[in-house]
Design an enzyme around this catalytic site. Structure first.
Site, PDB file in Angstrom:
ATOM      1  N   CYS A 150       0.834  -1.206   0.000  1.00  0.00           N
ATOM      2  CA  CYS A 150       0.000   0.000   0.000  1.00  0.00           C
ATOM      3  C   CYS A 150       0.872   1.262   0.000  1.00  0.00           C
ATOM      4  CB  CYS A 150      -0.983  -0.042   1.156  1.00  0.00           C
ATOM      5  SG  CYS A 150      -2.376   1.097   0.951  1.00  0.00           S
ATOM      6  N   HIS A 206      -3.535  -5.504   1.190  1.00  0.00           N
ATOM      7  CA  HIS A 206      -3.302  -5.834   2.597  1.00  0.00           C
ATOM      8  C   HIS A 206      -3.721  -7.290   2.819  1.00  0.00           C
ATOM      9  CE1 HIS A 206      -2.367  -1.779   3.941  1.00  0.00           C
ATOM     10  NE2 HIS A 206      -3.427  -1.323   3.300  1.00  0.00           N
TER      11      HIS A 206
END
Length: 516
Positions: free
Chosen positions: A337, A436
């Site tokens: 991310c 994630h």
């Protein structure tokens, strides 16, 4: 269906154990056959969870929903506060960004709006479920904030819930914190407390007993349990307050050394939890350049302010050390991310979404440019990764404000049905992804670690633990632990009395006693 019977868990401080105890009761009630839901009206955390309909809530409530055996919804955490920079946070309402607000403005301007949002969310849950486990935040005795608080006793009154007060004995001064909290509560709120739980106890219970007897005599409140510290409980942490515990887990040197970069605004660091259970991995959180050394794998986790955290790495010298290790081919590198964005060529923030800086150069290890936008992507995702000759199905979740594009032909890391995600260089020494939860996929984690082992001349490991299984077993283990050390039957009796409009817990003596 009748209105749900609630129970509220409050603490004498942050990180007292509220989230874990609430998770335990979600599993306990679910195992007893009750349709159970968690609820936290307002959560300040940088570890997020994505619901099945693509909404963002606090990770703790998502995990508690899993413990209860249900799908999480935004009603379970209608307001999420995500700190972005000094005294400013992004306010997320029902899983979507509302706006960035300063602390003072939130308190003065948002109170009535927030109260309405919370009330409506709780009432919807109460109409759908049989039990609701409510979690407070911080302490209910913050007397400078209590006139406009939205997460502790005001919510207990809204739900008419009995309250358990939790204190962490590891901090020291456990009786002072419990007694002080009770004395600072308004009489109506003090009466709502049916007892206390002392958490994270280590040692001889008999040495604690005189203090427990004194506490009940002095306050009139029942000690509902003393919960011993439970080792190796792999249930996701809520926020960065627990990072010190992560550091303690690092342990002695092992065959593979993994360094996780801890920047000031680190988020969703639970992505690395599965590496802690691997028998050949030592996991370290690194916040200074002189701590980095020469790890086999460096992980750049998520960030709530990617530009500011990247500048922190630059100013601290950590970025320079990472680039040197990469040039010498001593280290594998993965960005998740915000960490993925940092590995690119540039990060632009034209609208000042996260930072007053409009553009900064990245580490230039991935041919990628990122533009931060006001739109937030929140979705559950599933795709396929080609790693070490294997086609591996993976699933995860995405939470990011940025949109990224390659600046040249590049090999994506993950193939999804209608798009791709991430990047992997030819040798797979530099990887990046918006996913994630990537390392929670057991096959992918095993393939990655064995690839690194072979690069070091080590034989691959054929058997590795299943983190997915360990995590699910953890819910049952936690529920059994709490049942053994907490008076669950008494708590359920008090819940029924409150629901019937009959309050009262009888404890001997005490200036603060409340008798049925």
């Amino acid at each position: 269906m009748a209105r749900a019977v609630p129970l509220m868990i409050q603490g004498t401080s942050s990180d007292a154990g509220k989230s874990v105890l609430a998770t335990a009761f979600c599993r306990i009630f679910a195992q007893a056959g009750y349709k159970t839901a968690p609820f936290k009206s307002q959560n300040m955390a940088l570890n997020s969870y994505v619901t099945v309909d693509g909404k963002e809530i606090g990770r703790a409530q998502g995990v508690q929903a899993e413990a209860a055996g249900i799908l999480a919804t935004s009603d379970m955490n209608p307001i999420l506060i995500k700190p972005t920079r000094e005294q400013e946070s992004q306010i997320v309402v029902h899983g979507e960004p509302y706006r960035n607000m300063k602390a003072g403005a939130y308190r003065s301007d948002f109170f009535q709006t927030g109260l309405q949002i919370i009330t409506e969310a709780y009432n919807r849950l109460a109409a759908q479920y049989e039990r609701i486990v409510i979690e407070g935040a911080g302490s209910p005795a913050e007397i400078n904030l209590n006139d406009r608080e939205l997460v502790n006793m005001r919510v207990a009154r809204l739900a008419d819930a009995p309250v358990i007060l939790v204190a962490d004995i590891e901090r020291g001064g456990v009786f002072a914190s419990l007694v002080g909290t009770l004395q600072l509560l308004e009489p109506e709120d003090r009466e709502r407390v049916i007892g206390v739980v002392i958490n994270r106890f280590r040692g001889d219970r008999s040495l604690l007993q005189p203090g427990l007897d004194w506490f009940e005599q002095y306050t009139g409140k029942k000690v509902l349990g003393v919960v011993p510290y439970l080792e190796d409980l792999w249930i996701d942490a809520e926020d960065s307050l627990v990072l010190q515990q992560y550091s303690a887990r690092a342990g002695a040197a092992k065959e593979l050394d993994i360094a996780v970069i801890r920047y000031p605004r680190i988020s969703n660091f639970t992505d690395v939890d599965p590496f802690f259970v691997e028998p050949d991995c030592r996991v370290r959180f690194v916040s200074r350049a002189d701590e980095l050394g020469e790890p086999d794998l460096v992980i750049l986790p998520g960030s709530k302010n990617t530009i500011e955290d990247l500048l922190h790495l630059r100013e601290s010298g950590i970025e320079r050390q990472i680039l040197l290790l990469h040039q010498q081919k001593k280290t594998w590198l993965i960005g998740i991310c915000g960490g993925y964005q940092m590995l690119g060529e540039t990060i632009a923030d034209p609208d000042g979404v996260e930072s007053p800086r409009r553009e900064v150069a990245g580490m230039r290890l991935i041919p990628l440019v990122t533009t931060l936008t006001r739109h937030k992507t929140t979705t559950l995702s599933r795709g396929t990764v080609c790693l070490d000759g294997e086609q591996i199905e993976v699933e995860g979740y995405e939470i990011h404000m940025g949109q990224s594009a390659y600046t040249e032909a590049a090999a994506p890391l993950i193939e999804l049905k209608q798009r791709t995600d991430g990047y992997g260089d030819a040798e797979r020494r530099v990887l990046g992804s918006y996913f994630h939860g990537l390392f929670h996929n057991d096959r992918l984690r095993a393939a990655l670690l064995n690839l690194i082992r072979r690069s070091k001349g080590l034989a691959p490991r054929e058997e590795r633990p299943s983190f997915v299984r360990l995590r699910e077993e953890g819910f049952d283990r936690l529920a059994d632990h709490v049942r053994e050390h907490v008076q669950v039957a008494y708590i359920e009796e008090q819940m029924r009395l409150f629901a019937a409009g009959k309050r009262g817990c009888t404890v001997r003596g005490g200036d603060g006693a409340r008798r049925a």
